[in-house]
Write an enzyme that holds these catalytic residues in place. Structure first.
Site, PDB file in Angstrom:
ATOM      1  N   GLY A  79       0.870  -1.177   0.000  1.00 34.72           N
ATOM      2  CA  GLY A  79       0.000   0.000   0.000  1.00 34.72           C
ATOM      3  C   GLY A  79       0.899   1.216   0.000  1.00 34.72           C
ATOM      4  O   GLY A  79       1.847   1.283  -0.783  1.00 34.72           O
ATOM      5  N   SER A 135       5.769  -5.478  -1.366  1.00 33.26           N
ATOM      6  CA  SER A 135       5.765  -4.061  -1.742  1.00 33.26           C
ATOM      7  C   SER A 135       6.170  -3.213  -0.522  1.00 33.26           C
ATOM      8  O   SER A 135       7.286  -3.372  -0.030  1.00 33.26           O
ATOM      9  CB  SER A 135       4.401  -3.704  -2.312  1.00 33.26           C
ATOM     10  OG  SER A 135       4.423  -2.441  -2.923  1.00 33.26           O
ATOM     11  N   ALA A 136       5.321  -2.339  -0.011  1.00 30.92           N
ATOM     12  CA  ALA A 136       5.665  -1.550   1.178  1.00 30.92           C
ATOM     13  C   ALA A 136       6.125  -2.442   2.330  1.00 30.92           C
ATOM     14  O   ALA A 136       6.997  -2.067   3.117  1.00 30.92           O
ATOM     15  CB  ALA A 136       4.464  -0.711   1.605  1.00 30.92           C
ATOM     16  N   HIS A 171       8.851  -3.259  -6.945  1.00 31.70           N
ATOM     17  CA  HIS A 171       8.261  -2.834  -8.239  1.00 31.70           C
ATOM     18  C   HIS A 171       9.345  -2.245  -9.154  1.00 31.70           C
ATOM     19  O   HIS A 171       9.051  -1.320  -9.926  1.00 31.70           O
ATOM     20  CB  HIS A 171       7.174  -1.764  -8.059  1.00 31.70           C
ATOM     21  CG  HIS A 171       5.983  -2.144  -7.244  1.00 31.70           C
ATOM     22  ND1 HIS A 171       4.870  -2.750  -7.785  1.00 31.70           N
ATOM     23  CD2 HIS A 171       5.712  -1.999  -5.927  1.00 31.70           C
ATOM     24  CE1 HIS A 171       3.963  -2.934  -6.822  1.00 31.70           C
ATOM     25  NE2 HIS A 171       4.444  -2.498  -5.692  1.00 31.70           N
ATOM     26  N   GLU A 179       8.936  -6.840 -10.516  1.00 35.76           N
ATOM     27  CA  GLU A 179       7.635  -7.468 -10.234  1.00 35.76           C
ATOM     28  C   GLU A 179       7.671  -8.941 -10.621  1.00 35.76           C
ATOM     29  O   GLU A 179       8.339  -9.341 -11.570  1.00 35.76           O
ATOM     30  CB  GLU A 179       6.527  -6.719 -10.972  1.00 35.76           C
ATOM     31  CG  GLU A 179       6.351  -5.306 -10.412  1.00 35.76           C
ATOM     32  CD  GLU A 179       5.129  -4.594 -10.971  1.00 35.76           C
ATOM     33  OE1 GLU A 179       4.609  -5.002 -12.033  1.00 35.76           O
ATOM     34  OE2 GLU A 179       4.682  -3.606 -10.343  1.00 35.76           O
TER      35      GLU A 179
END
Lengths: 235, 235
Positions: A89, A121-122, A158, A193
Site C-alpha cells: 500500500g 511491496s511496502a 516494483h 515485479e
C-alpha cells in the site's frame, strides 16, 4: 531469521497474491499458522477489508491471518505472534503507523528470534534499514524514516526498467543512482515485479523469472537471478 | 505575486528547457534580469555544471542566472535577488538544502513582495505548502516537509496517466487519491509534462497543449486547460 520479501502483490492479469501464494504456503511450513497481519499501508480501503482479502489467500495456502488492529495492545500482539505479515500500500502511512504504535523494536526482536516475516511491496520496504527506497508518495510525515532493519541493504520493490513512452521523468535507475550517491555505503536491490527474496539461515536467494538489479556507489549495476547466491547482501 | 511553475525541464526529443524557454523570457520581461538560481536539487551532477546549463538557456531568452552557491550568505543573496529560479532534480535533497540554509522564510517573503519565481519539476513542488506530492525517492531526510507555501494547493509535476505496459505498481492517480484521502482539505493539480502554471495578480492559467488534472477529496477529478480559469485554486 526467515524472511520472504516480495516485490508486488499482483501481476497484471493474475489474482491477488497469485504468483507468491504457493511460496507463502511453503515458507510458513506444513503446520497451520495463524499469522499476525499488519494492514497499516492501506489508505483508500479499510483494515477490515484488507484483512479479509489477505485471509482468503492465506487460507488457500493452508494458513490464516488475524489483523493487528483487533488487538488493544499491538506490541503485545507482536510479542505473541507466530509469524508476521506486512501488506503493501502506501509505505509512508505504513511506517507512520508502525512507529506511532511503537512496533519497530518488537517486530525486529521477534523476527530476529526466528519467527517468519512475509512482506510485499511496502511490506518489503519496511524490512530494510529505512524506507528511503520507496516509490510511494509521501502523503504523511512519519517521525523517522527508520524501519525494521531486518536486512542491511535497501530493496526497491516494483523495480522497472523503462518509463512509459514519451515520459521524461527520471527512470527508476536514475532515482536509485541518486540514492547511492547520497548513501554510498548501502547496497540497493531493484526487485522486479513477479519476484521475491527468500532469506533463511544467513543465505539469500531470488525466486522468480526476472533477475534483480543490484546497485552500489562505485560499482556497475549487477543482474543476479535464481541461479546466483545473493547472500553477500546480508553481510 | 508572479509565479511560473513548470512541470518538467525537458520533453523527449527537445532541448533542455525547450518548451518553456520563450515563456521564461516573456515572464521575466524586456529588461535584462540576473536571476538567482537555486541548484540544490542536483544530486548526481555539480552545482557548477547545473548553473552553466541553465545559464545558457536563460541567456538565449535574454536574461542571466547566478547560482546561490557562490554566495557566502545565501539568505542575504535571496533578499537582494531580482528573481528566483529553482531547478528540478531530487525534491528531497532540494528541500533539505533549502531548510538547512534557512531559506524558506526569505524566499517566501521575497516572492510575496513581488519578484518573479520560476520553478520546474522539484522547483514547482517546493512552491507548494509541502513536498508531499513529489514523485521522487526520499534519498535524504529533511527537517520538515514544509516548503515555500507560495500557493495553497499541491502540484504533482510530471503527472502521467498510465504505467508502462505490464507494470502493476500504483498509477499516479492512485497515489494522488491516497494523498487526498489523508489530506482532504487540499487541492492537488496533476501537471502533465509540457505544461506550466502562470500565476499573476491573483489569477492562474495553464499554458501548454495538455490539460491539468485536478483532484480533491469528494470531487471527481477535473480536467482544465488553456481556456479555463484556474484562479479558484489560489483561494
Amino acid at each position: 531469521m526467515k524472511l520472504l520479501l516480495i516485490s508486488n502483490s499482483t501481476n497484471p492479469g493474475e489474482p491477488y497474491l497469485g504468483y507468491s501464494q504457493a511460496m507463502i504456503g511453503e515458507f510458513l511450513g506444513k503446520k497451520h499458522i495463524k499469522t499476525l497481519f499488519i494492514p497499516y499501508a492501506a489508505v483508500t480501503f479499510s483494515w477490515d477489508d484488507y484483512e479479509l482479502k489477505v485471509r482468503e489467500k492465506f487460507r488457500e495456502a493452508g494458513h490464516d491471518v488475524i489483523s493487528i488492529h483487533h488487538f488493544t495492545d499491538p506490541a503485545e500482539a507482536v510479542r505473541k505472534a507466530q509469524a508476521i505479515v506486512v501488506g503493501g500500500g502506501n509505505t509512508w502511512m505504513l511506517i507512520k503507523m508502525i512507529r506511532d504504535n511503537k512496533l519497530v523494536g518488537p517486530v525486529r526482536e521477534k523476527v530476529l528470534s526466528g519467527i517468519p516475516y512475509i512482506g510485499w511491496s511496502a511490506g518489503s520496504n519496511v524490512a530494510c534499514p529505512t524506507i528511503r527506497t520507496t516509490n510511494d508518495m509521501p502523503v504523511i510525515r512519519p517521525s523517522s524514516f527508520r524501519a525494521f532493519n531486518l536486512i542491511p541493504f535497501q530493496i526497491n520493490p516494483h523495480y522497472l526498467d523503462a518509463n512509459p513512452e514519451g515520459h521524461a521523468g527520471e527512470t527508476r535507475e536514475q532515482r536509485i543512482e541518486e540514492f547511492i550517491e547520497v548513501n554510498p555505503d548501502l547496497w540497493v536491490a531493484g526487485l522486479r515485479e513477479g519476484t521475491m527474496f527468500h532469506v533463511e539461515d544467513g543465505k539469500m536467494r531470488l525466486i522468480g523469472p526476472r533477475k534483480a538489479r543490484i546497485f552500489k556507489k562505485g560499482h556497475e549495476p549487477i543482474e543476479l537471478g535464481e541461479a546466483d547466491d545473493l547472500s553477500f547482501l546480508l553481510k
